[in-house]
Design a protein around this motif. Structure first.
Motif, mmCIF file in Angstrom:
data_model
loop_
_atom_site.group_PDB
_atom_site.id
_atom_site.type_symbol
_atom_site.label_atom_id
_atom_site.label_comp_id
_atom_site.label_asym_id
_atom_site.label_seq_id
_atom_site.Cartn_x
_atom_site.Cartn_y
_atom_site.Cartn_z
ATOM 1 N N VAL A 1 2.033 8.832 3.712
ATOM 2 C CA VAL A 1 1.585 8.371 2.391
ATOM 3 C C VAL A 1 0.100 8.057 2.397
ATOM 4 O O VAL A 1 -0.399 7.438 1.458
ATOM 5 N N GLY A 2 -0.599 8.480 3.430
ATOM 6 C CA GLY A 2 -2.031 8.243 3.510
ATOM 7 C C GLY A 2 -2.806 9.461 3.037
ATOM 8 O O GLY A 2 -2.489 10.065 2.009
ATOM 9 N N LEU A 3 -3.846 9.806 3.778
ATOM 10 C CA LEU A 3 -4.678 10.951 3.423
ATOM 11 C C LEU A 3 -3.899 12.255 3.555
ATOM 12 O O LEU A 3 -3.095 12.419 4.465
ATOM 13 N N THR A 4 -4.137 13.147 2.625
ATOM 14 C CA THR A 4 -3.453 14.433 2.626
ATOM 15 C C THR A 4 -4.452 15.552 2.876
ATOM 16 O O THR A 4 -5.665 15.369 2.762
ATOM 17 N N GLU A 5 -3.933 16.708 3.236
ATOM 18 C CA GLU A 5 -4.778 17.875 3.459
ATOM 19 C C GLU A 5 -5.528 18.232 2.175
ATOM 20 O O GLU A 5 -5.017 18.008 1.078
ATOM 21 N N PRO A 6 -6.756 18.726 2.290
ATOM 22 C CA PRO A 6 -7.436 19.220 3.499
ATOM 23 C C PRO A 6 -8.221 18.159 4.273
ATOM 24 O O PRO A 6 -8.985 18.513 5.172
ATOM 25 N N THR A 7 -8.064 16.873 3.952
ATOM 26 C CA THR A 7 -8.786 15.833 4.672
ATOM 27 C C THR A 7 -8.254 15.734 6.095
ATOM 28 O O THR A 7 -7.032 15.646 6.312
ATOM 29 N N ALA B 1 0.827 -1.208 0.000
ATOM 30 C CA ALA B 1 0.000 0.000 0.000
ATOM 31 C C ALA B 1 0.858 1.254 0.000
ATOM 32 O O ALA B 1 0.525 2.255 -0.649
ATOM 33 N N LEU B 2 1.996 1.207 0.701
ATOM 34 C CA LEU B 2 2.906 2.358 0.720
ATOM 35 C C LEU B 2 3.452 2.638 -0.671
ATOM 36 O O LEU B 2 3.522 3.790 -1.115
ATOM 37 N N VAL B 3 3.821 1.572 -1.396
ATOM 38 C CA VAL B 3 4.350 1.750 -2.749
ATOM 39 C C VAL B 3 3.271 2.287 -3.688
ATOM 40 O O VAL B 3 3.519 3.187 -4.500
ATOM 41 N N VAL B 4 2.069 1.725 -3.601
ATOM 42 C CA VAL B 4 0.986 2.152 -4.486
ATOM 43 C C VAL B 4 0.598 3.604 -4.218
ATOM 44 O O VAL B 4 0.473 4.417 -5.152
ATOM 45 N N LEU B 5 0.406 3.956 -2.947
ATOM 46 C CA LEU B 5 -0.040 5.314 -2.626
ATOM 47 C C LEU B 5 1.044 6.349 -2.865
ATOM 48 O O LEU B 5 0.737 7.524 -3.100
ATOM 49 N N ASN B 6 2.287 5.946 -2.793
ATOM 50 C CA ASN B 6 3.378 6.889 -3.005
ATOM 51 C C ASN B 6 3.430 7.376 -4.446
ATOM 52 O O ASN B 6 4.061 8.399 -4.747
ATOM 53 N N SER B 7 2.763 6.675 -5.348
ATOM 54 C CA SER B 7 2.750 7.082 -6.753
ATOM 55 C C SER B 7 1.692 8.148 -7.030
ATOM 56 O O SER B 7 1.635 8.667 -8.146
ATOM 57 N N PHE B 8 0.851 8.464 -6.038
ATOM 58 C CA PHE B 8 -0.172 9.497 -6.195
ATOM 59 C C PHE B 8 0.270 10.762 -5.475
ATOM 60 O O PHE B 8 0.699 10.705 -4.311
ATOM 61 N N GLU B 9 0.147 11.897 -6.160
ATOM 62 C CA GLU B 9 0.529 13.158 -5.528
ATOM 63 C C GLU B 9 -0.526 13.603 -4.523
ATOM 64 O O GLU B 9 -0.193 14.041 -3.416
ATOM 65 N N LYS B 10 -1.807 13.506 -4.898
ATOM 66 C CA LYS B 10 -2.902 13.842 -4.000
ATOM 67 C C LYS B 10 -3.665 12.566 -3.678
ATOM 68 O O LYS B 10 -4.143 11.878 -4.578
ATOM 69 N N ARG B 11 -3.782 12.287 -2.396
ATOM 70 C CA ARG B 11 -4.403 11.032 -1.964
ATOM 71 C C ARG B 11 -5.684 11.349 -1.203
ATOM 72 O O ARG B 11 -5.652 11.692 -0.024
ATOM 73 N N SER B 12 -6.789 11.194 -1.903
ATOM 74 C CA SER B 12 -8.099 11.418 -1.297
ATOM 75 C C SER B 12 -8.565 10.138 -0.608
ATOM 76 O O SER B 12 -7.869 9.107 -0.602
#
Length: 317
Positions: A260-266, A167-178
């Motif tokens: 590498v999880g949810l990012t602001e503004p969440t 999951a860390l590898v997959v999510l790290n490929s997204f700049e904005k993680r909703s």
């Protein structure tokens, strides 16, 4: 003259008949189904009742956060005054009840609004992995042969990937993680356990007499799978899904803590834990409060799943 002998015989034969009619007794009780029997046990399980109350409270807080606070989780009223201020225990459910973080934001408001992200991720991932894993497991278990071999080996490949690392590898490929990006990433790697449980249940159930009879009567494969097999294989799937839900909430908090999880503004409890670790010695409440909420939420779902497992698994009775 009337025949007294015939009258005595008539009376003697009529009385037992009346006695038979009035002496039938109550009808035997109808046997309970698996679900009604499980509900009967759950209502008497203190573990289930406590966890259900906590989960209900968390769900209401996630759906209607404005019922618990009118403060904003992002606004800063007075940074110089509120910077890392400790909790004001006398002001229950007020903006300053649980103190303020390093940016002057109300920790209580962030706890209330952070429940929505954690609950949404946990429930969303659970629904996705349940649907995907059940479908793959049913297809593999029912058809067998090369279909079973192909799907089982695919499941083994995904099982070989460490869940959090993948999951860390997959999510790290997204700049904005909703929220939905995190849900899909966790569901992409988390369906394997339910698929194996569904496959085992289908292999056992497809040999039952009612399934063989449905095949002999010409029922379609779709009808057999969703009308006869799925309703009887759903119990172990529900048990695994309810227990795993708490793990998905913990996984989201862990990924947010690692950045590498949810990012602001969440608003996320894991993100608040990550932000509070630098203030542990100066303002420990900024780390302790969101950590306790994550622990309570995960523990509630684990207790709920454990109670459901005890009620639905006949081997534990």
């Amino acid at each position: 003259m009337p025949d007294k002998t015939a009258e005595k015989v008539t009376t003697a034969t009529a009385e037992p008949a009346a006695a038979v009619v009035t002496d039938t007794g109550p009808a035997p009780a109808k046997p309970r189904s698996l679900w009604s029997d499980a509900w009967h046990d759950l209502r008497r399980n203190p573990l289930f009742l406590v966890s259900a109350v906590l989960i209900f409270f968390l769900l209401v807080m996630a759906i209607w956060p404005s019922l618990f606070t009118s403060a904003s989780p992002r606004d800063v009223e007075n940074l110089a005054r509120d910077f890392r201020q400790p909790p004001q225990w006398g002001h229950v459910f007020q903006r300053d009840w649980l103190g303020f973080d390093g940016q002057g934001r109300s920790i209580y408001a962030r706890i209330v609004y952070g429940a929505r992200a954690s609950i949404t991720v946990g429930v969303g991932v659970t629904v996705c992995v349940t649907v995907l894993g059940t479908f793959i497991g049913m297809i593999a278990g029912y058809f067998g042969g090369w279909t079973d071999t192909l799907l089982s080996r695919t499941t083994d490949i995904f099982l070989g990937i460490p869940f959090l690392l993948g999951a860390l590898v997959v999510l790290n490929s997204f700049e904005k993680r909703s929220v939905w990006v995190v849900i899909l990433a966790l569901a992409f790697l988390g369906w394997t356990q339910i698929a194996r449980v569904a496959r085992g249940a289908v292999i056992t159930i497809k040999q039952a007499d009612y399934v063989v009879a449905a095949k002999a009567l010409g029922a379609s494969t779709t009808r057999i799978l969703f009308r006869h097999i799925l309703p009887n294989a759903i119990a172990p799937i529900i048990v695994v899904a309810t227990i795993a839900l708490g793990g998905y909430i913990a996984a989201e908090a862990t990924l947010s803590f690692l950045g590498v999880g949810l990012t602001e503004p969440t608003v996320s409890w894991g993100g608040d834990v990550a932000a509070g670790r630098t203030d542990l010695r100066i303002a420990p409440h900024t780390l302790i409060v969101p950590s306790v909420m994550v622990s309570i939420t995960v523990l509630s779902f684990l207790m709920f799943g454990d109670a459901v497992r005890n009620a639905l698994d006949p081997k534990l009775r």
